[in-house]
Write an enzyme that holds these catalytic residues in place. Structure first.
Site, PDB file in Angstrom:
ATOM      1  N   HIS A  50      -5.686   6.169  14.058  1.00 23.47           N
ATOM      2  CA  HIS A  50      -6.950   6.024  13.407  1.00 23.47           C
ATOM      3  C   HIS A  50      -6.773   4.991  11.810  1.00 23.47           C
ATOM      4  O   HIS A  50      -5.486   4.246  11.865  1.00 23.47           O
ATOM      5  CB  HIS A  50      -7.210   6.910  12.567  1.00 23.47           C
ATOM      6  CG  HIS A  50      -6.519   8.267  12.116  1.00 23.47           C
ATOM      7  ND1 HIS A  50      -4.723   8.102  12.210  1.00 23.47           N
ATOM      8  CD2 HIS A  50      -5.244   8.086  10.207  1.00 23.47           C
ATOM      9  CE1 HIS A  50      -3.990   9.033  11.838  1.00 23.47           C
ATOM     10  NE2 HIS A  50      -4.242   8.584  10.248  1.00 23.47           N
ATOM     11  N   TYR A  74     -16.454   7.940   1.120  1.00 31.50           N
ATOM     12  CA  TYR A  74     -15.165   7.027   0.904  1.00 31.50           C
ATOM     13  C   TYR A  74     -15.171   5.740   1.246  1.00 31.50           C
ATOM     14  O   TYR A  74     -16.029   5.072   2.610  1.00 31.50           O
ATOM     15  CB  TYR A  74     -13.922   8.495   2.597  1.00 31.50           C
ATOM     16  CG  TYR A  74     -13.095   8.260   2.635  1.00 31.50           C
ATOM     17  CD1 TYR A  74     -11.980   8.351   1.598  1.00 31.50           C
ATOM     18  CD2 TYR A  74     -12.314   7.634   3.750  1.00 31.50           C
ATOM     19  CE1 TYR A  74     -10.513   8.357   2.058  1.00 31.50           C
ATOM     20  CE2 TYR A  74     -10.927   7.292   3.907  1.00 31.50           C
ATOM     21  CZ  TYR A  74     -10.097   8.037   3.145  1.00 31.50           C
ATOM     22  OH  TYR A  74      -8.745   7.260   3.099  1.00 31.50           O
ATOM     23  N   HIS A 129       1.316  -1.292  -0.058  1.00 25.36           N
ATOM     24  CA  HIS A 129      -0.200   0.331   0.360  1.00 25.36           C
ATOM     25  C   HIS A 129       0.555   1.424   0.117  1.00 25.36           C
ATOM     26  O   HIS A 129       1.714   1.328   1.150  1.00 25.36           O
ATOM     27  CB  HIS A 129      -0.978   0.063   1.286  1.00 25.36           C
ATOM     28  CG  HIS A 129      -1.795   1.192   1.068  1.00 25.36           C
ATOM     29  ND1 HIS A 129      -1.908   2.498   1.094  1.00 25.36           N
ATOM     30  CD2 HIS A 129      -3.483   0.797   1.157  1.00 25.36           C
ATOM     31  CE1 HIS A 129      -3.026   3.164   1.396  1.00 25.36           C
ATOM     32  NE2 HIS A 129      -4.135   2.043   1.197  1.00 25.36           N
ATOM     33  N   HIS A 149      -2.871   3.133  11.692  1.00 25.87           N
ATOM     34  CA  HIS A 149      -1.726   4.351  11.230  1.00 25.87           C
ATOM     35  C   HIS A 149      -1.944   5.503  12.518  1.00 25.87           C
ATOM     36  O   HIS A 149      -2.425   6.168  13.595  1.00 25.87           O
ATOM     37  CB  HIS A 149      -1.887   5.137   9.846  1.00 25.87           C
ATOM     38  CG  HIS A 149      -0.657   6.233   9.658  1.00 25.87           C
ATOM     39  ND1 HIS A 149       0.080   6.197   9.167  1.00 25.87           N
ATOM     40  CD2 HIS A 149      -1.502   7.805   9.058  1.00 25.87           C
ATOM     41  CE1 HIS A 149       0.840   7.000   9.180  1.00 25.87           C
ATOM     42  NE2 HIS A 149       0.228   7.633   8.558  1.00 25.87           N
ATOM     43  N   HIS A 154      -7.275  13.981  12.212  1.00 28.56           N
ATOM     44  CA  HIS A 154      -6.731  13.392  13.209  1.00 28.56           C
ATOM     45  C   HIS A 154      -5.182  13.393  14.005  1.00 28.56           C
ATOM     46  O   HIS A 154      -4.269  14.114  12.554  1.00 28.56           O
ATOM     47  CB  HIS A 154      -6.240  11.479  12.578  1.00 28.56           C
ATOM     48  CG  HIS A 154      -7.560  10.455  12.414  1.00 28.56           C
ATOM     49  ND1 HIS A 154      -8.026  10.598  10.708  1.00 28.56           N
ATOM     50  CD2 HIS A 154      -9.091   9.948  13.157  1.00 28.56           C
ATOM     51  CE1 HIS A 154      -8.936  10.083  11.333  1.00 28.56           C
ATOM     52  NE2 HIS A 154      -9.978  10.274  12.054  1.00 28.56           N
TER      53      HIS A 154
END
Length: 441
Positions: A371, A350, A292, A335, A365
């Site tokens: 999050h 989203y 990713h 993350h 955040h």
């Protein structure tokens, strides 16, 4: 609109004149001492005179009257919640999510773009020319016989609902949802709307927005310079006896009266101008094998800090794209970040949080606040068949990311009454699969 190619040291120089008055631009060094049509020459400097050539920005304006012709500035009282007091609320490290911010009613009080500015969060000090602020605008009335300019920094405007018809000193632009525009520091502009309109604003104090470097990507990719557009010279030739100029100066608003429009520039040349960009033209770069990629690959514009590779603010989008990775958990990973992440949604849903995060709302955040995907997204992605997949179709989410720790205003945390107190619950049903599962070979 003409194409705009000055971003991040491209060094392009542009010129434009109102087609009603040809030959209004002086011609080089041999120009007569009186400007054509007896216009006044005025230079607008967006950088220090001695800034390096690749960073030096200024524009010459040829106008009917100089900008100095106005009455003294007085405090402006029309934008109650547009302010940069980062100490009015105690710090809050929690994940924050706002439901869609209110639109003005169809009937009732008329609210202009300036009156409808509301500050959500920010950091730094415009007097020291360091920091940023994030605002929401919500308006239903056009700015007639008035203009606004920001002495403190640049505005990056992201419409979410309603088309903005923006008149600037250099000409006019129409900016619709899924487009953005940048109004650099000091440039005067007015916003006309047709009905309730709402959107987001990123304000930076330190410098100007530029294109990110491409590095190994090469010459092409992300936002291409040729897709940026700037206005063509235009001026208002109607007589005006009562005109207001609203100024943002050191975080406060002021207003001055004058008997003529600021939109009296017949011609201009230079490389310091407003511009717009259609987000659908963004050339997405992504992985086609595994893993990713970091969201930095979706950066449209950046305002660099003095630390290499670290931004005062990045403007990042998550557009419709193909996802083709294999052996990979495809949605954004869980993350914790040394940057602050403020997200907004222009349209659609989203992919990492299809429930709760709505168009016209936002999330914040903060630095090192954890999050990631909610339970529904995690479970779906963990069991999805990994085939090429079109994602975010009909969606445009974005992020204002900053190396600064952002403080939330009282309006943002309390007065607007849009903060979702149950946001944290979207992660509470995640299970400890290590203790529940069996060893995998």
């Amino acid at each position: 609109m003409s194409q705009y190619k000055y971003l991040s040291g491209f060094g392009s120089h542009f010129s434009s004149e109102d087609e009603r008055y040809p030959n209004s631009l002086p011609l080089g060094q041999n120009s007569p001492q009186v400007c054509p049509y007896k216009l006044y020459a005025e230079q607008l400097s967006g950088s220090a005179f001695t800034a390096p050539r690749t960073e030096n920005v200024r524009t010459w304006l040829y106008r009917k009257l100089p900008s100095a012709v106005h009455q003294p500035f007085q405090p402006f009282k029309g934008a109650t919640y547009f302010k940069q007091n980062w100490d009015e609320q105690p710090p809050n490290p929690n994940q924050l999510r706002w439901k869609p911010f209110d639109l003005p009613p169809q009937q009732g009080r008329k609210i202009t773009f300036v009156e409808g500015l509301h500050t959500v969060c920010g950091a730094g000090d415009p007097r020291a020319r360091h920091g940023l602020a994030i605002h929401i605008y919500s308006c239903n009335e056009s700015m007639d016989n008035s203009a606004f300019y920001n002495s403190d920094g640049d505005f990056l405007i992201v419409p979410q609902q309603g088309i903005l018809d923006i008149t600037t000193e250099m000409g006019r632009m129409k900016v619709a949802p899924n487009e953005i525009c940048v109004i650099p520091q000091g440039i005067r502009f007015a916003v006309s709307v047709n009905g309730p309109s709402r959107g987001y604003i990123l304000e930076v104090y330190d410098g100007h927005f530029v294109l990110p470097d491409l590095g190994p990507i090469g010459a092409n990719g992300l936002a291409n310079p040729r897709d940026f557009e700037t206005p063509v010279a235009w001026f208002n030739d109607q007589p005006i006896e009562d005109f207001q100029v609203i100024s943002k100066f050191q975080g406060s608003l002021f207003v001055a009266q004058q008997n003529h429009s600021v939109f009296d520039v017949v011609a201009w040349h230079g490389n310091y101008v407003p511009y717009k960009y259609d987000l659908s033209k963004f050339m997405v770069i992504n992985s086609v094998s595994f893993d990713h990629c970091d969201p930095s690959i979706f950066t449209v514009l950046t305002c660099p800090s003095l630390r290499a590779g670290t931004a005062i603010a990045d403007f990042v989008i998550f557009p419709p794209r193909w996802s083709v990775q294999e052996h990979t958990f495809r949605p954004p990973y869980y993350h914790r970040n040394c940057m602050s992440e403020f997200m907004g949604l222009i349209l659609g849903k989203y992919e990492a949080k299809e429930d709760g995060f709505a168009a016209g709302g936002a999330t914040l955040h903060s630095i090192m606040t954890p999050h990631g995907p909610d339970v529904k997204c995690f479970d779906g992605a963990s069991n999805a068949k990994l085939v090429p997949e079109r994602i975010a179709e009909g969606t445009q989410a974005f992020m204002f990311e900053s190396s600064l720790s952002l403080a939330v205003t009282k309006w943002g945390e309390d007065t607007c009454q849009k903060l979702d107190a149950a946001y944290y619950e979207c992660w509470q049903a995640l299970k400890d699969n290590f203790t529940l599962g069996k060893a995998q070979k």
